[in-house]
Design a protein around this motif. Structure first.
Motif, PDB file in Angstrom:
ATOM      1  N   LEU A  16       1.030  -0.807  -0.108  1.00 39.18           N
ATOM      2  CA  LEU A  16       0.127  -0.257   0.333  1.00 39.18           C
ATOM      3  C   LEU A  16       1.218   1.216  -0.312  1.00 39.18           C
ATOM      4  O   LEU A  16       2.010   1.266   0.683  1.00 39.18           O
ATOM      5  N   THR A  17       0.783   2.148  -0.839  1.00 40.89           N
ATOM      6  CA  THR A  17       1.579   3.609  -1.535  1.00 40.89           C
ATOM      7  C   THR A  17       0.669   4.319  -0.972  1.00 40.89           C
ATOM      8  O   THR A  17      -0.315   4.969  -1.360  1.00 40.89           O
ATOM      9  N   THR A  18       1.118   5.172   0.535  1.00 45.38           N
ATOM     10  CA  THR A  18       0.834   6.947   0.228  1.00 45.38           C
ATOM     11  C   THR A  18       1.428   7.788   0.189  1.00 45.38           C
ATOM     12  O   THR A  18       2.810   7.844  -0.540  1.00 45.38           O
ATOM     13  N   ASN A  19       0.399   8.837  -0.197  1.00 47.12           N
ATOM     14  CA  ASN A  19       1.326  10.033  -1.128  1.00 47.12           C
ATOM     15  C   ASN A  19       2.417   9.384  -2.686  1.00 47.12           C
ATOM     16  O   ASN A  19       2.837   9.739  -2.698  1.00 47.12           O
ATOM     17  N   ALA A  20       1.515   8.810  -2.697  1.00 48.49           N
ATOM     18  CA  ALA A  20       2.647   8.050  -4.239  1.00 48.49           C
ATOM     19  C   ALA A  20       2.231   8.635  -5.670  1.00 48.49           C
ATOM     20  O   ALA A  20       2.071   9.553  -6.000  1.00 48.49           O
ATOM     21  N   ILE A  21       3.201   8.344  -5.786  1.00 52.46           N
ATOM     22  CA  ILE A  21       3.919   9.344  -7.259  1.00 52.46           C
ATOM     23  C   ILE A  21       3.812   8.918  -8.636  1.00 52.46           C
ATOM     24  O   ILE A  21       3.523   7.413  -8.764  1.00 52.46           O
ATOM     25  N   ALA A  22       2.361   9.284  -9.837  1.00 52.40           N
ATOM     26  CA  ALA A  22       2.289   8.639 -10.521  1.00 52.40           C
ATOM     27  C   ALA A  22       2.479   9.424 -11.629  1.00 52.40           C
ATOM     28  O   ALA A  22       2.847  10.545 -12.064  1.00 52.40           O
ATOM     29  N   ASN A  23       1.858   9.214 -12.387  1.00 49.78           N
ATOM     30  CA  ASN A  23       1.365   9.820 -14.669  1.00 49.78           C
ATOM     31  C   ASN A  23       0.334  11.074 -14.519  1.00 49.78           C
ATOM     32  O   ASN A  23      -0.632  10.176 -14.245  1.00 49.78           O
ATOM     33  N   GLN A  24       1.055  11.885 -14.711  1.00 51.81           N
ATOM     34  CA  GLN A  24      -0.120  13.376 -15.346  1.00 51.81           C
ATOM     35  C   GLN A  24      -0.181  12.682 -16.830  1.00 51.81           C
ATOM     36  O   GLN A  24       1.382  13.275 -17.506  1.00 51.81           O
ATOM     37  N   THR A  67       2.404  14.305 -23.748  1.00 51.03           N
ATOM     38  CA  THR A  67       3.017  14.768 -22.691  1.00 51.03           C
ATOM     39  C   THR A  67       3.298  14.571 -21.355  1.00 51.03           C
ATOM     40  O   THR A  67       1.810  14.353 -20.422  1.00 51.03           O
ATOM     41  N   HIS A  68       3.583  13.560 -20.506  1.00 50.27           N
ATOM     42  CA  HIS A  68       3.602  13.029 -20.101  1.00 50.27           C
ATOM     43  C   HIS A  68       4.718  13.705 -18.929  1.00 50.27           C
ATOM     44  O   HIS A  68       5.346  14.609 -18.398  1.00 50.27           O
ATOM     45  N   LYS A  69       3.972  13.917 -16.586  1.00 53.42           N
ATOM     46  CA  LYS A  69       4.321  14.883 -16.100  1.00 53.42           C
ATOM     47  C   LYS A  69       4.411  14.134 -14.481  1.00 53.42           C
ATOM     48  O   LYS A  69       3.190  13.791 -14.382  1.00 53.42           O
ATOM     49  N   PRO A  70       5.114  13.502 -13.689  1.00 51.90           N
ATOM     50  CA  PRO A  70       5.240  12.862 -12.683  1.00 51.90           C
ATOM     51  C   PRO A  70       4.715  13.843 -11.381  1.00 51.90           C
ATOM     52  O   PRO A  70       4.973  14.669 -11.142  1.00 51.90           O
ATOM     53  N   ILE A  71       3.334  13.371 -11.047  1.00 54.31           N
ATOM     54  CA  ILE A  71       2.568  13.858 -10.000  1.00 54.31           C
ATOM     55  C   ILE A  71       2.509  13.300  -8.292  1.00 54.31           C
ATOM     56  O   ILE A  71       2.655  12.285  -9.049  1.00 54.31           O
TER      57      ILE A  71
END
Length: 935
Positions: A708-716, A726-730
């Motif tokens: 389980l991951t909190t404050n996960a870094i995902a792709n926008q 256009t990809h940006k991590p958030i």
């Protein structure tokens, strides 16, 4: 499909039906002579009277009773053993008139009260328990002449080996096979199981190997790894043995292997070489981790490392992996030497490996890109085709020297190095269209790359046991130097179309690229253990790491004369990376009786500085990584245990996520950085329960895993009307990505059929999140599976197995709920070998796979790969074998893969090895014997 499944089970199950019944029976009840109580779990072994080989074995039940069913009539020996009691041995026989032998009540006597003149000793004990080690006596099992260790292991209860050589013991994977307690050719299990002769083996030991730290301190840290140790017979440690195998087939298929091993007491030397293009030589099942390279990532101690090649420099580097895709050509070889001397106080272990692989591949890919409902283009369908020729050559040398300075101090020095070069040539075509069939874009591209890599590692480990029992100190030093260079050309032409599908514009990329990466890393770690009481202890450690790296990547455009001399500053960089890490931690350990409990944490403070050589701009970052852990183990018995582990760790944003190097090798995918990213935290829980009953071969293994991951870094991702992304991590707030799996494996012996049976079932999947055009996308994947396994063998008669089961997959995206990849799957495999008179063997095996059509893919997929072979052995020692084999007799082998991630559902098809026939000649040679020298 039904006809093929019927054929699969019919072919596999026929041998079971023919040889499954036994009309003979042996029974009795075991009690103590003096106390007259019934003795539970007493070992009962039935042996052939002629050669003392194992026929049957069992354990007495709760009432002390036992019952066994020998497969045929004959003269036998019964051996009854119980710890602390004298062995009971008696001859008996079964025939057509007397099919049952009832021993009635058998009284055992304590060794301490037994008179010397009436002591009874047994001849062979097939299985012994020594603490948590299960030891199999190789002499109790019959194998074919010139068989290898792999053939011996297949007979041992609780151990299975698949067609690729993967070993499973008591429901767990075995990744390490030792020879006399030492590594043989490094850590490649198949180089032991497929090359060491089975008749050289004295004992096979199966145990849970603890970590190096636990082995030194004596403090159980809960880390276990299933390990097999092959103990050789003393008279087999003198001489040499080996094999030569050569095969030729139609359509220019070929294979060849040469191996020689020489033993002289404690000295071992070996060499091997392989060549082939049928995918069955040169690379073991675990070689992908040995040939592969890693991408840019953060290590466990929080340090960043520059990637060694890969697509982040715009060049297509080849890592040497082969997973059945394409047409391979392989060459490999190696040498091994090990020795002990000075009363075993000093030893050396050295290995050299060299390998080359080239793969010609063609693939086609269909992709469904789900966009938010209400978008002008809610779904993008893409098709692509790719052709590639890739090659990699690698050499690796490692050596370890260990010396026991005294009874409490040890020094271990290790060094290893690798040289590798690769080249690749790739071209492809891709197109995308809307749901109504109008074109969005298309592109064609080609690229080439040449690269080389050099690695050097050196390490020193000093361990010292102090005066107080359990008090220890260890110090490790390590130096790593890595350098990687790549250069190549990349060209692509992309056409864009408007909403009506009419041509709008084009874009051309034509560049020459170079990349130079290097990294130097020095590390040291000191560890101290202190016993706090009889049950409690603590392990504290401190480590310092200093790292320096460079990444020089340059892109050149053509000048007026067509030469690539104009430096493109937008896609070039010259970075220097300096890092310092201080890591400390403490782990408390409690051990009493059957319970082991530990908890603690490690904390890393990392200082990071990156300098741009072009602009002299610097990027600094200081961060702290926290790694808590806890574990609980309860050992009901040496073969029955429950374990629970928790691990937590921070994941810092990568350099590319914070400040990415601009990459233009894919004009349809642009990547931006996000300097405002904050770390995520992942919690992992692992639970498992295992119970293995040695004599019956019954085992159960249950495992549950979750993260389980909190404050996960995902792709926008922002996708425009031209299909450009256009990809940006958030950081995603309020969303918790999760992965999970639960599996149950059960194996046992069906006594009345004299057959091994296994059942496994499980569920695995997860939920992930992304942002597509400013809308959250939830991707879910869940797979339910089940599998039934049956196997049966009769010495010098036949071997047979069958395995099959269904699965159902649920996969979809919240952006397009009506389109998903839900559907059925089915897999099956079978194989058998029959040993006929005249030293003739006939064998066959097959693999079946089915994928139903889904809403995303309107075509089902089905294939049955059927192989067969016939062989004839020659000479008294059966050391020459002539074989004819057929691969993929139905010519159905087609590369296939489906995958769902984020908002993408992808199906790939690729070329692979199909039908061929091969004639091969195998010669086994050996000259072993005599007594090993003693020192």
């Amino acid at each position: 499909m039904k006809l093929k499944l019927f054929f699969l089970f019919l072919v596999c199950y026929c041998p079971f039906l023919v040889f499954s019944q036994s009309n003979y029976e042996v029974k009795g009840v075991v009690t103590d002579t003096a106390a007259t109580y019934k003795m539970v779990n007493t070992t009962i072994t039935v042996l052939n009277a002629k050669d003392s080989t194992l026929v049957k074995y069992a354990r007495a039940n709760a009432n002390g009773a036992f019952k066994l069913s020998p497969p045929k009539a004959g003269k036998f020996i019964i051996l009854i053993s119980y710890p602390g009691y004298a062995d009971y041995v008696e001859d008996f026989k079964l025939d057509s008139i007397k099919k049952t032998h009832d021993f009635g009540r058998l009284n055992l006597m304590l060794k301490s009260t037994l008179l010397n003149d009436v002591i009874i000793k047994g001849n062979i004990s097939a299985i012994k328990m020594k603490g948590d080690t299960t030891e199999f006596n190789a002499a109790a099992y019959v194998i074919q002449p010139n068989s290898k260790v792999e053939d011996l292991l297949k007979q041992l209860p609780g151990i299975t080996i698949d067609k690729d050589g993967k070993i499973t013991a008591q429901g767990q994977a075995v990744n390490k096979v030792l020879v006399d307690g030492e590594e043989f050719f490094g850590d490649d299990p198949t180089l032991v199981t497929k090359n060491i002769r089975g008749d050289m083996v004295d004992k096979v030991q199966l145990f849970d190997k603890t970590s190096d730290q636990a082995a030194f301190t004596g403090i159980d840290d809960g880390e276990k790894a299933k390990t097999i140790n092959i103990k050789l017979k003393e008279d087999k440690k003198q001489g040499y043995f080996g094999k030569v195998d050569a095969g030729l087939g139609n359509d220019d298929y070929y294979q060849g292997q040469v191996a020689i091993n020489a033993f002289k007491g404690k000295k071992k030397a070996a060499a091997y070489g392989t060549i082939g293009n049928n995918g069955k030589t040169g690379l073991s099942w675990d070689d992908r981790s040995k040939f592969g390279t890693s991408n840019m990532q953060m290590s466990d101690d929080g340090m960043y490392m520059f990637s060694m090649g890969s697509n982040d420099d715009g060049l297509d580097s080849y890592n040497g992996q082969y997973n059945g895709e394409g047409m391979p050509k392989t060459k490999s070889g190696g040498a091994h030497f090990s020795n002990k001397w000075n009363k075993d106080k000093e030893n050396i272990n050295a290995n050299y490996k060299v390998g080359e692989i080239s793969v010609a591949a063609n693939s086609s890919t269909k992709t469904q890109n789900n966009l938010p409902e209400g978008s002008e283009t809610p779904i993008i369908f893409s098709n692509s085709n790719e052709r590639s020729d890739k090659r990699m050559f690698r050499q690796k040398l490692d050596a370890t020297y260990t010396i026991n300075l005294d009874s409490n101090a040890t020094l271990k020095v290790g060094v290893d190095g690798m040289l590798k070069n690769n080249n690749s040539d790739t071209e492809g075509y891709a197109s995308s269209e809307r749901l109504n069939g109008t074109a969005i874009n298309n592109s064609k591209s080609n690229s080439d790359n040449k690269g080389d890599q050099r690695d050097l590692n050196a390490s020193i480990l000093y361990t010292q046991k102090l005066k107080k029992k359990g008090r220890t100190f260890s110090l490790s030093l390590g130096q790593n130097i890595t350098e990687n260079n790549n250069k190549g050309n990349i060209y692509s032409l992309t056409n864009y179309f408007d909403l009506n599908g009419d041509f709008k514009r084009d874009s051309i990329l034509n560049q020459y690229k170079t990349a130079h990466n290097s990294n130097s890393r020095f590390s040291t770690n000191a560890t101290y253990t202190e016993p706090l009481s009889k049950s409690w202890s603590v392990i504290v450690n401190y480590g310092l790491i200093v790292s320096q790296g460079t990444a020089d990547r340059r892109s050149y455009n053509q000048d007026a004369d067509g030469n690539y001399s104009n430096l493109d500053m937008a896609f070039s960089n010259d970075f220097k990376l300096n890092q310092t890490s201080n890591q400390g931690g403490a782990i408390f350990n409690y051990k009493k009786d059957k319970t082991v409990f530990n908890f603690g944490t490690k904390v890393s403070d990392v200082s990071f500085k990156q300098i741009d050589g072009f602009t002299q701009a610097s990027f600094k970052r200081n961060f702290t990584n926290w790694n808590p852990q806890a574990g609980y183990t309860y050992n009901f018995t040496p073969q029955k245990s429950f374990r629970f582990n928790y691990y937590g760790n921070n994941t810092q944003p990568s350099i590319n996520q914070l400040q990415p190097v601009r990459v233009n090798n894919d004009q349809l995918n642009i990547y931006d950085g996000n300097p405002d990213l904050t770390p995520s935290f992942t919690s992992r829980i692992n639970m498992n329960f295992g119970n293995y009953k040695v004599m019956s071969g019954e085992s159960i293994w249950i495992s549950i895993n979750s993260s389980l991951t909190t404050n996960a870094i995902a792709n926008q991702t922002i996708i425009d009307d031209e299909g450009k992304s256009t990809h940006k991590p958030i950081n995603i707030e309020g969303k918790l990505p999760i992965t999970y799996s639960a599996n149950v494996y059960y194996d046992r012996k069906i006594k009345f059929l004299n057959m091994n049976a296994g059942l496994s079932t499980g569920v695995y999947g997860g939920t992930s999140y992304s942002m597509i055009n400013d809308q959250f996308n939830t991707t879910t994947n869940t797979t339910y599976r089940g599998d039934l396994r049956l196997s049966k063998r009769k010495e010098k008669k036949y071997d047979a197995y069958v395995s099959a089961g269904p699965a159902y997959n649920l996969s979809g995206s919240s952006l397009q709920k009506n389109l998903n990849d839900n559907g059925w799957k089915a897999n099956g495999s079978m194989g058998f070998t029959v040993y006929l008179p005249g030293k003739i063997e006939i064998g066959s095996d097959g693999d079946y796979e089915y994928r139903a059509k889904t809403k995303s893919f309107n075509q089902s997929f089905e294939r049955f790969i059927w192989n067969a072979n016939i062989s004839k052995k020659f000479f008294k020692g059966e050391d020459l074998k002539l074989s004819l084999s057929g691969n993929d007799l139905l010519n159905q082998n087609t590369g296939f893969d489906r995958n769902a991630s984020s908002n993408l559902i992808t199906e790939r098809r690729y070329n692979t090895i199909k039908r061929y026939f091969m004639v091969s000649l195998l010669w086994d040679f050996n000259k072993m014997g005599g007594s090993a020298p003693t020192k």
